[in-house]
Motif scaffolding. Sequence first.
Motif, mmCIF file in Angstrom:
data_model
loop_
_atom_site.group_PDB
_atom_site.id
_atom_site.type_symbol
_atom_site.label_atom_id
_atom_site.label_comp_id
_atom_site.label_asym_id
_atom_site.label_seq_id
_atom_site.Cartn_x
_atom_site.Cartn_y
_atom_site.Cartn_z
ATOM 1 N N GLY A 22 0.809 -1.219 0.000
ATOM 2 C CA GLY A 22 0.000 0.000 0.000
ATOM 3 C C GLY A 22 0.840 1.265 0.000
ATOM 4 N N ASP A 23 1.963 1.259 0.706
ATOM 5 C CA ASP A 23 2.823 2.434 0.742
ATOM 6 C C ASP A 23 3.431 2.709 -0.627
ATOM 7 O OD1 ASP A 23 2.236 2.620 3.369
ATOM 8 O OD2 ASP A 23 4.307 2.808 4.056
ATOM 9 N N LEU A 24 3.771 1.635 -1.349
ATOM 10 C CA LEU A 24 4.301 1.803 -2.702
ATOM 11 C C LEU A 24 3.245 2.478 -3.584
ATOM 12 C CD1 LEU A 24 6.376 1.287 -4.956
ATOM 13 C CD2 LEU A 24 5.321 -0.945 -5.291
ATOM 14 N N ILE A 25 2.004 2.033 -3.449
ATOM 15 C CA ILE A 25 0.927 2.606 -4.260
ATOM 16 C C ILE A 25 0.704 4.073 -3.898
ATOM 17 C CG2 ILE A 25 -1.527 2.437 -4.776
ATOM 18 C CD1 ILE A 25 -1.188 -0.619 -4.448
ATOM 19 N N ASN A 26 0.699 4.383 -2.590
ATOM 20 C CA ASN A 26 0.615 5.781 -2.158
ATOM 21 C C ASN A 26 1.701 6.609 -2.812
ATOM 22 O OD1 ASN A 26 -1.541 6.209 -0.317
ATOM 23 N ND2 ASN A 26 -0.506 4.897 1.151
ATOM 24 N N PHE A 27 2.930 6.099 -2.751
ATOM 25 C CA PHE A 27 4.070 6.847 -3.286
ATOM 26 C C PHE A 27 3.907 7.100 -4.776
ATOM 27 C CE2 PHE A 27 8.161 7.425 -5.231
ATOM 28 C CZ PHE A 27 8.828 8.270 -4.349
ATOM 29 N N VAL A 28 3.578 6.048 -5.528
ATOM 30 C CA VAL A 28 3.539 6.189 -6.995
ATOM 31 C C VAL A 28 2.418 7.130 -7.418
ATOM 32 C CG1 VAL A 28 3.201 4.960 -9.157
ATOM 33 C CG2 VAL A 28 4.638 3.972 -7.393
ATOM 34 N N LEU B 39 -2.909 -0.803 -9.075
ATOM 35 C CA LEU B 39 -2.750 0.624 -9.369
ATOM 36 C C LEU B 39 -3.113 0.958 -10.812
ATOM 37 C CD1 LEU B 39 -2.024 3.258 -8.219
ATOM 38 C CD2 LEU B 39 0.371 2.732 -8.432
ATOM 39 N N GLY B 40 -3.100 -0.024 -11.688
ATOM 40 C CA GLY B 40 -3.368 0.241 -13.093
ATOM 41 C C GLY B 40 -2.053 0.462 -13.814
ATOM 42 N N ASN C 72 -12.755 -8.783 2.037
ATOM 43 C CA ASN C 72 -13.300 -9.985 1.421
ATOM 44 C C ASN C 72 -13.779 -9.740 0.002
ATOM 45 O OD1 ASN C 72 -13.297 -12.527 2.538
ATOM 46 N ND2 ASN C 72 -14.586 -11.876 4.229
ATOM 47 N N LEU C 73 -14.390 -8.573 -0.210
ATOM 48 C CA LEU C 73 -14.945 -8.285 -1.533
ATOM 49 C C LEU C 73 -13.862 -7.901 -2.539
ATOM 50 C CD1 LEU C 73 -18.150 -6.218 -0.658
ATOM 51 C CD2 LEU C 73 -18.055 -8.510 -1.629
ATOM 52 N N TYR C 74 -12.895 -7.088 -2.096
ATOM 53 C CA TYR C 74 -11.971 -6.500 -3.070
ATOM 54 C C TYR C 74 -10.503 -6.814 -2.810
ATOM 55 C CZ TYR C 74 -16.241 -3.935 -3.991
ATOM 56 O OH TYR C 74 -17.537 -3.622 -4.264
ATOM 57 N N GLY C 75 -10.228 -7.724 -1.853
ATOM 58 C CA GLY C 75 -8.836 -8.078 -1.609
ATOM 59 C C GLY C 75 -8.112 -7.008 -0.802
ATOM 60 N N VAL C 76 -6.808 -7.173 -0.673
ATOM 61 C CA VAL C 76 -6.055 -6.264 0.186
ATOM 62 C C VAL C 76 -5.108 -5.357 -0.582
ATOM 63 C CG1 VAL C 76 -6.134 -7.754 2.202
ATOM 64 C CG2 VAL C 76 -4.302 -8.022 0.551
ATOM 65 N N SER C 77 -4.861 -5.661 -1.871
ATOM 66 C CA SER C 77 -3.792 -4.911 -2.528
ATOM 67 C C SER C 77 -4.271 -3.620 -3.182
ATOM 68 C CB SER C 77 -3.046 -5.796 -3.520
ATOM 69 O OG SER C 77 -3.937 -6.512 -4.292
ATOM 70 N N GLY C 78 -5.527 -3.281 -3.026
ATOM 71 C CA GLY C 78 -5.944 -1.964 -3.475
ATOM 72 C C GLY C 78 -6.659 -1.962 -4.805
ATOM 73 N N LEU C 79 -7.413 -0.899 -5.036
ATOM 74 C CA LEU C 79 -8.206 -0.773 -6.255
ATOM 75 C C LEU C 79 -7.611 0.324 -7.134
ATOM 76 C CD1 LEU C 79 -11.625 -0.859 -4.404
ATOM 77 C CD2 LEU C 79 -10.766 -2.631 -5.921
ATOM 78 N N PHE D 118 -5.295 9.932 -5.230
ATOM 79 C CA PHE D 118 -4.047 10.419 -4.640
ATOM 80 C C PHE D 118 -3.424 9.434 -3.664
ATOM 81 C CE2 PHE D 118 -1.735 13.578 -1.885
ATOM 82 C CZ PHE D 118 -0.917 14.065 -2.881
ATOM 83 N N ARG D 119 -4.241 8.517 -3.142
ATOM 84 C CA ARG D 119 -3.733 7.580 -2.147
ATOM 85 C C ARG D 119 -4.152 6.167 -2.501
ATOM 86 N NH1 ARG D 119 -4.774 11.150 3.389
ATOM 87 N NH2 ARG D 119 -3.047 12.555 2.975
#
Lengths: 409, 304
Positions: free
Chosen positions: A244-250, A275-276, B127-134, B226-227
């Motif tokens: 998550g921190d890597l994604i925040n940074f990028v 991240l896309g 559970n729905l979207y995982g942990v690595s982010g959208l 942004f985050r």
Amino acid sequence: MAHTRRKVVGAVALLSSAMLLAACAGPAATSTSKLTDGKVVIGVLNDQSGVYKDLSGPNSVIAVQMAVDDYKAKYGDKAVATNIQIVKADTQNKPDVGNVKAEAMYDRQQADVILDVPASSVALAVAKVAAAKKKLYMNVTAATTDLSGPTCNKYTFHWAYDTQMLAKGANGVVAAGGKTWAIVYPDYAFGQNMSKSFTAAVEAAGGKVVASIPTPFPNDNFATFITKAQASNPDVIGIMAAGGDLINFVKQYNTSGAKAQLAVGLMFITDIHSLGVDQFTGTTFTDAWYWNYDKKNRDWADRFLTLTDTRPSFAHAANYSAATQYLEAVQRAGTDNADAVVKELEGKKLEDLFLRGGEVRADHSVIHDSYTAQVKTAAQVTEDWDFEKIIATNPAKDAFGPVNPECKL
Amino acid sequence: MTRVVHPRTFGSDLNMTAFIQYTVQGLAAGGFYALAALGLAIIFGALGVVNFAHGSAYMLGAVLSAVLLTTLNVHFWAALVIVPLLMFAFGILIERLLVRWLLRLDVLYNFLLTFGLSLVLVDVVKNLYGVSGLPYEQPAGLQGLIHVGGVTLPKYQLFVFVFSVLVCVIVWVLLTRTRAGMIVRAATEDPDRARALGINVSRWITPVFGFGIAVAALSGVLAAPFRAITATMGTNFVIILFAIVVIGGLGSILGAVVAGFLVGLVEAYGQAYAGTFAQIAIFILMVIVILVRPAGLFGRRDAA
């Protein structure tokens, strides 16, 4: 009254016949098997619910199951390991939890080997348990070089990658003109280890680290650190954060208008997915394995896709490899006795889906070819998860650092 | 031989351009805080509820934006309106079904309820979207840089600052210039006296809770481009929000907003000139405020 007595008689009869059956089956099973306790138990100990769940987690258990299925299909009746069980547990990425779960796996669940274990702090704690219990431990997802350094031991193998392997990626970037670097790293064990490895690699390649900037961990606001890194006017900004921190940074890097090239220390394909591809386009990094590299990888990734609905990260393939090589070693040894299996692994040259030019080194670091990858542009992506272009293959000998002199086996 | 060049901490970056950039970055970070803290302060004032699920409202705002973008192609600008409306409805539901029933008990009950609620919401999203982010794209029109008098500033951060100030001003006007707003403010800052004046405070409680949740979600929508959009993005965020509300003064709406921007600035200057001490700096600020003004910067004396 009669009714109760009949019940008791029935129960006693059932119990005694069950004991009789067990008595018959017991010796029969051990007489044909050379296994220490009649079965081989593979423990997958990792993050089942937290930040590393997607890049390894439950899908690594499936990858290990694939390895077991392949082993059974390959050897059939000749298989030494006839009865193979897979057990799993969640470390929550906490060293104390990992420690307790590893002990429970070895002692109560009779695990013969523990696989995976992300997060360097947890990985090192489990290495100590493995040494004390004299049972095998093949670490896959942790990056610290200490596993094959100060805390190395006879039963611990470090399978997929480490910070020195990741840092070798700096060579290519420096050679391509990225002479001056600003390194931004999260200020904890992993980040410090990464920063050290990358600084050494950049300087060995003839580059120069002009700024080295620690950040809090975890952190969701990197804007100021990006401005600070820019102030030293580097050719390259190297970010050593993960997840998550890597994604925040990028994300924040891309809105900052920073002109330096971005180099990512540790990237999993799940990071690009979340991240896309647009946000990472052109970024180079070192990969341990890529699912769409050749037909062999792709075929396996297709099988994985049907079981999990997603493409494998290198951690999934590496867990498959570790489980496969463990079972192969059991097969060669003719037993699951830990010392015999270790003997069958040490110094061996190994080839499989994940290990190309693989070799188990004296410090139990398992070296293999690594890949310099570049993130494609959105237009180049032809299907989901098709994010990487492999621009160079680094032969095993050059892909890792030297044998760690701190490891005395 | 490895040589790590450490940046000098104090003094080396003291040139004006960098200082202005840090200031804008701090104000942008403050914008996220100010909006969310505004909602937290309103809820605390009107209901006396310490809403631990506020970080989850921020997280849901970002997650909903990402889900709406990928499934229904709802873009950033539309999400700025739609997501807060959806979360307003969600807030009303939570107040009616859960929070309301514990209002008459000790504040700890609702604190524990909302804490439990935040755990549930985080795990549902995991559970729905995982942990690595959208994934989320950069909104049209806000990419790139803007040059203001020799200083280069990222458009998006400037936008976050201006937009959050604008929203705070609008909320302020609503609260001070409309009858409904004055009732809410009276109910927020002194519920007993408002009741004594014949205002039906409890009737306003449900929409006020929904409003507080909606403003936090708005902060989440702003964070989406942004985050990292993950289930856990609100977990640390809410801790800082509590620090902000304490610094600003419990129950003070203006205090929450001012403290939000102040904390953003402290964080940015701390990161720029004192490295990893930035996060401690916020809590040092909190300790100083509690020692010097126990009621917070804008708090009522009796609230301490």
